[in-house]
Design a protein around this motif. Structure first.
Motif, PDB file in Angstrom:
ATOM      1  N   THR A 148      53.141 -91.898  50.067  1.00  0.00           N
ATOM      2  CA  THR A 148      53.818 -91.315  51.216  1.00  0.00           C
ATOM      3  C   THR A 148      55.272 -91.765  51.191  1.00  0.00           C
ATOM      4  O   THR A 148      55.550 -92.956  51.031  1.00  0.00           O
ATOM      5  N   ILE A 149      56.192 -90.790  51.331  1.00  0.00           N
ATOM      6  CA  ILE A 149      57.622 -91.107  51.323  1.00  0.00           C
ATOM      7  C   ILE A 149      58.285 -90.471  52.540  1.00  0.00           C
ATOM      8  O   ILE A 149      57.824 -89.451  53.044  1.00  0.00           O
ATOM      9  N   PRO A 150      59.376 -91.059  53.021  1.00  0.00           N
ATOM     10  CA  PRO A 150      60.120 -90.442  54.114  1.00  0.00           C
ATOM     11  C   PRO A 150      60.970 -89.283  53.582  1.00  0.00           C
ATOM     12  O   PRO A 150      61.628 -89.427  52.545  1.00  0.00           O
ATOM     13  N   VAL A 151      60.910 -88.142  54.263  1.00  0.00           N
ATOM     14  CA  VAL A 151      61.665 -86.963  53.834  1.00  0.00           C
ATOM     15  C   VAL A 151      62.395 -86.337  55.011  1.00  0.00           C
ATOM     16  O   VAL A 151      62.026 -86.536  56.170  1.00  0.00           O
ATOM     17  N   TYR A 152      63.438 -85.587  54.684  1.00  0.00           N
ATOM     18  CA  TYR A 152      64.066 -84.690  55.638  1.00  0.00           C
ATOM     19  C   TYR A 152      63.491 -83.304  55.376  1.00  0.00           C
ATOM     20  O   TYR A 152      63.331 -82.905  54.228  1.00  0.00           O
ATOM     21  N   ARG A 153      63.196 -82.568  56.429  1.00  0.00           N
ATOM     22  CA  ARG A 153      62.710 -81.196  56.281  1.00  0.00           C
ATOM     23  C   ARG A 153      63.810 -80.245  56.710  1.00  0.00           C
ATOM     24  O   ARG A 153      64.540 -80.508  57.658  1.00  0.00           O
ATOM     25  N   GLY A 154      63.927 -79.139  55.983  1.00  0.00           N
ATOM     26  CA  GLY A 154      64.960 -78.175  56.293  1.00  0.00           C
ATOM     27  C   GLY A 154      64.632 -76.816  55.724  1.00  0.00           C
ATOM     28  O   GLY A 154      63.535 -76.590  55.211  1.00  0.00           O
ATOM     29  N   GLY A 155      65.598 -75.906  55.811  1.00  0.00           N
ATOM     30  CA  GLY A 155      65.378 -74.559  55.314  1.00  0.00           C
ATOM     31  C   GLY A 155      66.676 -73.859  54.965  1.00  0.00           C
ATOM     32  O   GLY A 155      67.752 -74.228  55.440  1.00  0.00           O
ATOM     33  N   ILE A 156      66.547 -72.836  54.121  1.00  0.00           N
ATOM     34  CA  ILE A 156      67.669 -72.017  53.671  1.00  0.00           C
ATOM     35  C   ILE A 156      67.255 -70.553  53.803  1.00  0.00           C
ATOM     36  O   ILE A 156      66.128 -70.194  53.473  1.00  0.00           O
ATOM     37  N   THR A 157      68.179 -69.723  54.262  1.00  0.00           N
ATOM     38  CA  THR A 157      67.949 -68.284  54.341  1.00  0.00           C
ATOM     39  C   THR A 157      69.036 -67.594  53.530  1.00  0.00           C
ATOM     40  O   THR A 157      70.212 -67.955  53.632  1.00  0.00           O
ATOM     41  N   ARG A 158      68.633 -66.604  52.721  1.00  0.00           N
ATOM     42  CA  ARG A 158      69.613 -65.867  51.932  1.00  0.00           C
ATOM     43  C   ARG A 158      69.137 -64.437  51.706  1.00  0.00           C
ATOM     44  O   ARG A 158      67.958 -64.126  51.830  1.00  0.00           O
ATOM     45  N   MET A 159      70.084 -63.580  51.366  1.00  0.00           N
ATOM     46  CA  MET A 159      69.778 -62.205  50.994  1.00  0.00           C
ATOM     47  C   MET A 159      69.702 -62.137  49.480  1.00  0.00           C
ATOM     48  O   MET A 159      70.584 -62.625  48.782  1.00  0.00           O
ATOM     49  N   ASN A 160      68.623 -61.519  48.977  1.00  0.00           N
ATOM     50  CA  ASN A 160      68.457 -61.355  47.544  1.00  0.00           C
ATOM     51  C   ASN A 160      67.919 -59.960  47.291  1.00  0.00           C
ATOM     52  O   ASN A 160      66.818 -59.628  47.741  1.00  0.00           O
ATOM     53  N   ASN A 161      68.696 -59.132  46.603  1.00  0.00           N
ATOM     54  CA  ASN A 161      68.324 -57.739  46.330  1.00  0.00           C
ATOM     55  C   ASN A 161      68.003 -56.974  47.603  1.00  0.00           C
ATOM     56  O   ASN A 161      67.046 -56.210  47.670  1.00  0.00           O
ATOM     57  N   GLY A 162      68.769 -57.213  48.643  1.00  0.00           N
ATOM     58  CA  GLY A 162      68.590 -56.501  49.902  1.00  0.00           C
ATOM     59  C   GLY A 162      67.461 -57.018  50.774  1.00  0.00           C
ATOM     60  O   GLY A 162      67.195 -56.465  51.833  1.00  0.00           O
ATOM     61  N   GLU A 163      66.766 -58.042  50.352  1.00  0.00           N
ATOM     62  CA  GLU A 163      65.672 -58.616  51.127  1.00  0.00           C
ATOM     63  C   GLU A 163      66.039 -60.023  51.586  1.00  0.00           C
ATOM     64  O   GLU A 163      66.643 -60.791  50.848  1.00  0.00           O
ATOM     65  N   MET A 164      65.626 -60.345  52.810  1.00  0.00           N
ATOM     66  CA  MET A 164      65.867 -61.679  53.351  1.00  0.00           C
ATOM     67  C   MET A 164      64.808 -62.635  52.803  1.00  0.00           C
ATOM     68  O   MET A 164      63.615 -62.381  52.905  1.00  0.00           O
ATOM     69  N   GLU A 165      65.269 -63.730  52.205  1.00  0.00           N
ATOM     70  CA  GLU A 165      64.371 -64.763  51.692  1.00  0.00           C
ATOM     71  C   GLU A 165      64.579 -66.032  52.501  1.00  0.00           C
ATOM     72  O   GLU A 165      65.713 -66.397  52.809  1.00  0.00           O
ATOM     73  N   THR A 166      63.483 -66.688  52.826  1.00  0.00           N
ATOM     74  CA  THR A 166      63.533 -67.947  53.552  1.00  0.00           C
ATOM     75  C   THR A 166      62.791 -69.003  52.738  1.00  0.00           C
ATOM     76  O   THR A 166      61.669 -68.776  52.284  1.00  0.00           O
ATOM     77  N   PHE A 167      63.430 -70.151  52.565  1.00  0.00           N
ATOM     78  CA  PHE A 167      62.846 -71.268  51.835  1.00  0.00           C
ATOM     79  C   PHE A 167      62.804 -72.486  52.750  1.00  0.00           C
ATOM     80  O   PHE A 167      63.780 -72.783  53.436  1.00  0.00           O
ATOM     81  N   ASP A 168      61.673 -73.176  52.753  1.00  0.00           N
ATOM     82  CA  ASP A 168      61.541 -74.455  53.448  1.00  0.00           C
ATOM     83  C   ASP A 168      61.507 -75.546  52.383  1.00  0.00           C
ATOM     84  O   ASP A 168      60.895 -75.371  51.323  1.00  0.00           O
ATOM     85  N   PHE A 169      62.153 -76.668  52.671  1.00  0.00           N
ATOM     86  CA  PHE A 169      62.179 -77.751  51.695  1.00  0.00           C
ATOM     87  C   PHE A 169      61.935 -79.089  52.367  1.00  0.00           C
ATOM     88  O   PHE A 169      62.110 -79.244  53.571  1.00  0.00           O
ATOM     89  N   ALA A 170      61.516 -80.034  51.544  1.00  0.00           N
ATOM     90  CA  ALA A 170      61.407 -81.439  51.940  1.00  0.00           C
ATOM     91  C   ALA A 170      62.175 -82.232  50.889  1.00  0.00           C
ATOM     92  O   ALA A 170      61.952 -82.055  49.692  1.00  0.00           O
ATOM     93  N   ALA A 171      63.111 -83.067  51.334  1.00  0.00           N
ATOM     94  CA  ALA A 171      63.937 -83.860  50.421  1.00  0.00           C
ATOM     95  C   ALA A 171      63.753 -85.337  50.719  1.00  0.00           C
ATOM     96  O   ALA A 171      63.741 -85.745  51.883  1.00  0.00           O
ATOM     97  N   ASP A 172      63.606 -86.121  49.667  1.00  0.00           N
ATOM     98  CA  ASP A 172      63.455 -87.568  49.796  1.00  0.00           C
ATOM     99  C   ASP A 172      64.650 -88.129  50.569  1.00  0.00           C
ATOM    100  O   ASP A 172      65.805 -87.900  50.213  1.00  0.00           O
ATOM    101  N   ALA A 173      64.376 -88.866  51.631  1.00  0.00           N
ATOM    102  CA  ALA A 173      65.439 -89.396  52.490  1.00  0.00           C
ATOM    103  C   ALA A 173      66.228 -90.514  51.817  1.00  0.00           C
ATOM    104  O   ALA A 173      67.357 -90.783  52.199  1.00  0.00           O
ATOM    105  N   ARG A 174      65.663 -91.156  50.815  1.00  0.00           N
ATOM    106  CA  ARG A 174      66.367 -92.249  50.138  1.00  0.00           C
ATOM    107  C   ARG A 174      67.268 -91.755  49.012  1.00  0.00           C
ATOM    108  O   ARG A 174      68.330 -92.312  48.786  1.00  0.00           O
ATOM    109  N   SER A 175      66.847 -90.699  48.304  1.00  0.00           N
ATOM    110  CA  SER A 175      67.625 -90.237  47.168  1.00  0.00           C
ATOM    111  C   SER A 175      68.229 -88.855  47.353  1.00  0.00           C
ATOM    112  O   SER A 175      69.161 -88.489  46.657  1.00  0.00           O
ATOM    113  N   GLY A 176      67.669 -88.063  48.269  1.00  0.00           N
ATOM    114  CA  GLY A 176      68.153 -86.710  48.478  1.00  0.00           C
ATOM    115  C   GLY A 176      67.517 -85.681  47.560  1.00  0.00           C
ATOM    116  O   GLY A 176      67.843 -84.496  47.633  1.00  0.00           O
ATOM    117  N   VAL A 177      66.609 -86.097  46.700  1.00  0.00           N
ATOM    118  CA  VAL A 177      65.959 -85.198  45.752  1.00  0.00           C
ATOM    119  C   VAL A 177      64.920 -84.342  46.481  1.00  0.00           C
ATOM    120  O   VAL A 177      64.123 -84.843  47.259  1.00  0.00           O
TER     121      VAL A 177
END
Length: 104
Positions: A68-97
């Motif tokens: 178990t590691i501490p993470v930041y949770r976030g998301g990105i939204t972008r347009m790709n080929n006319g369609e809206m894409e949404t990505f959710d991510f978890a990044a290690d809070a100590r390294s940012g990976v």
């Protein structure tokens, strides 16, 4: 109160503030959440422009089956080929990976 007493008190307060700031940075070795978000956005911008992004400033626990590691949770939204894409991510809070990336 004498000016000398006031200056001694101000100098003591300033020294204490500097010491506390340095100690708190050593105790909490987390990368700032906004820096993690900027890095993730930079990687997404290499493929296409982004429309929106967000990140929770508080850490959350992420369990990958082994540890178990501490993470930041976030998301990105972008347009790709006319369609809206949404990505959710978890990044290690100590390294940012990024340790998890899910297309929603």
């Amino acid at each position: 109160m004498k000016l000398r007493d006031f200056l001694i008190g101000a100098a003591t307060g300033l020294a204490a503030a500097i010491i506390i700031k340095e100690a708190s940075e050593k105790i909490s070795p987390f990368v700032p959440a906004n820096r993690v978000l900027d890095n993730v956005k930079d990687q997404f911008k290499k493929e296409s422009p982004i429309d929106g992004s967000w990140i929770y400033m508080k850490t959350d626990d992420y369990h990958n089956g082994i540890m178990t590691i501490p993470v930041y949770r976030g998301g990105i939204t972008r347009m790709n080929n006319g369609e809206m894409e949404t990505f959710d991510f978890a990044a290690d809070a100590r390294s940012g990976v990024v340790v998890e990336l899910v297309k929603s």
